[in-house]
Scaffold this active site. Structure first.
Site, PDB file in Angstrom:
ATOM      1  N   HIS A  45      18.053  58.757  35.607  1.00  0.00           N
ATOM      2  CA  HIS A  45      19.439  58.740  35.112  1.00  0.00           C
ATOM      3  C   HIS A  45      19.629  57.754  33.966  1.00  0.00           C
ATOM      4  CE1 HIS A  45      20.914  61.401  38.178  1.00  0.00           C
ATOM      5  NE2 HIS A  45      20.472  60.623  39.148  1.00  0.00           N
ATOM      6  N   ARG A  70      11.450  54.428  37.880  1.00  0.00           N
ATOM      7  CA  ARG A  70      11.912  55.547  38.701  1.00  0.00           C
ATOM      8  C   ARG A  70      11.786  56.813  37.867  1.00  0.00           C
ATOM      9  NH1 ARG A  70      17.210  57.161  41.289  1.00  0.00           N
ATOM     10  NH2 ARG A  70      18.312  56.560  39.389  1.00  0.00           N
ATOM     11  N   GLU A 149      17.175  60.694  49.941  1.00  0.00           N
ATOM     12  CA  GLU A 149      18.572  60.716  49.496  1.00  0.00           C
ATOM     13  C   GLU A 149      19.253  62.045  49.777  1.00  0.00           C
ATOM     14  OE1 GLU A 149      18.720  59.481  45.367  1.00  0.00           O
ATOM     15  OE2 GLU A 149      16.989  60.657  44.792  1.00  0.00           O
ATOM     16  N   ASP A 175      23.400  59.350  46.437  1.00  0.00           N
ATOM     17  CA  ASP A 175      23.069  60.757  46.680  1.00  0.00           C
ATOM     18  C   ASP A 175      23.110  61.088  48.165  1.00  0.00           C
ATOM     19  OD1 ASP A 175      22.650  62.398  44.380  1.00  0.00           O
ATOM     20  OD2 ASP A 175      21.020  61.056  43.818  1.00  0.00           O
TER      21      ASP A 175
HETATM   22  C1  3PY Z   1      21.287  56.896  44.544  1.00  0.00           C
HETATM   23  O1  3PY Z   1      21.959  56.021  45.105  1.00  0.00           O
HETATM   24  O2  3PY Z   1      21.373  58.093  44.794  1.00  0.00           O
HETATM   25  C2  3PY Z   1      20.326  56.518  43.530  1.00  0.00           C
HETATM   26  O3  3PY Z   1      19.536  57.345  43.117  1.00  0.00           O
HETATM   27  C3  3PY Z   1      20.345  55.119  43.001  1.00  0.00           C
HETATM   28  O4  3PY Z   1      19.950  55.091  41.689  1.00  0.00           O
HETATM   29 MG    MG Z   2      19.962  59.320  43.597  1.00  0.00          MG
END
Ligand code: 3PY
Ligand code: MG
Length: 256
Positions: A45, A70, A149, A175
């Site tokens: 992101h 990441r 996530e 997420d």
């Molecule tokens: C999330 O909290 O989903 C993330 O990917 C943090 O960057």
């Molecule tokens: Mg995320």
């Protein structure tokens, strides 16, 4: 040069990282001097491409901190490239299945654990290791964390954690909130997220693998360290800048 500091998530101490959406070397260098154990560059992101992150890694590494990157799920070749550029670890977003975990390990670990191809050009200089020493310690030294996530990832957690060479979990609580609310909310304070965190930490303890997490605020970070996360990130660099800029302006105006 002494090489990069060890990054041992099993040491029992909490490791703090500053999360960067940019990879500006001067910012990475500045954050490296702020007491963080690591800097994470975000290619999922963030506002950067892999070439820019290479420059950020070098600046932060020369400032004495471990660098992480990441990557998006599927961008496994980029994970290898970032390790070649000197990243100490890689975090893969959205690791929902053991098959994805295995594909990530293939990119992040040399045989026999994975299929990472030889080419750690920048990493050799930044770690101050020769070829043999780098290869001998690489699968232990470079850390591969997969992000849990989604609800699907929670269901598959034991199988994901059982993947050989998969070093541990990194939780995306935002997420996770989106997934557990069926796409209606993104608040990490949602009790369903709290229950999922306890489940993830218990599964990691059973597997003997560490768990890290992204914290939206210092208050969330304090809760996460109390729960037992070994690796907590704060940020982003843009949030650091905004908070600092707002605080300095308010101070200078003397609330007038
Ligand atoms: C999330 O909290 O989903 C993330 O990917 C943090 O960057
Ligand atoms: Mg995320």
């Amino acid at each position: 040069m002494a090489g990069l500091p060890a990054f041992d998530l099993a040491s029992g101490k909490v490791h703090w990282a500053a999360w960067m959406s940019t990879a500006e070397p001067a910012v990475a260098e500045t954050l490296a001097l702020c007491g963080y154990d690591a800097i994470v560059f975000d290619l999922q992101h963030g506002l950067v491409d892999p070439g820019e992150v290479r420059g950020g890694i070098a600046a932060a590494a020369l400032g004495g901190v471990a660098c992480w990157v990441r990557v998006s799920v599927g961008a496994f070749d980029v994970a290898s490239q970032m390790l070649d550029a000197g990243a100490a670890g890689v975090i893969c977003a959205m690791v929902d299945t053991p098959e994805i975990a295995q594909a990530f390990v293939n990119a992040a670990k040399f045989p026999p654990l994975g299929r990472r191809s030889w080419g750690p050009n920048r990493a050799l200089a930044l770690t101050a290791l020769d070829r043999d020493a780098y290869l001998a310690g690489s699968n232990r030294r470079t850390v591969a964390l997969g992000m849990i996530e989604t609800e699907t990832a929670l269901k598959n957690l034991p199988a994901i954690l059982a993947t050989p060479g998969f070093d541990g979990i990194f939780v995306g609580p935002n997420d996770l909130a989106v997934s557990l609310s069926g796409g209606t909310a993104s608040d990490p304070a949602d009790p369903r997220v709290g229950a999922a965190l306890d489940r993830i930490l218990a599964a990691c303890r059973d597997a003997g693998k560490p768990a890290g997490i992204f914290a939206n605020t210092p208050a969330f970070a304090a809760d996460y360290t109390r729960r037992g996360f070994a690796f907590v990130t704060l940020g982003t660099d843009l949030a650091f800048l905004r908070k600092g800029a707002e605080a300095m302006l308010a101070e200078a105006r003397g609330n007038r």
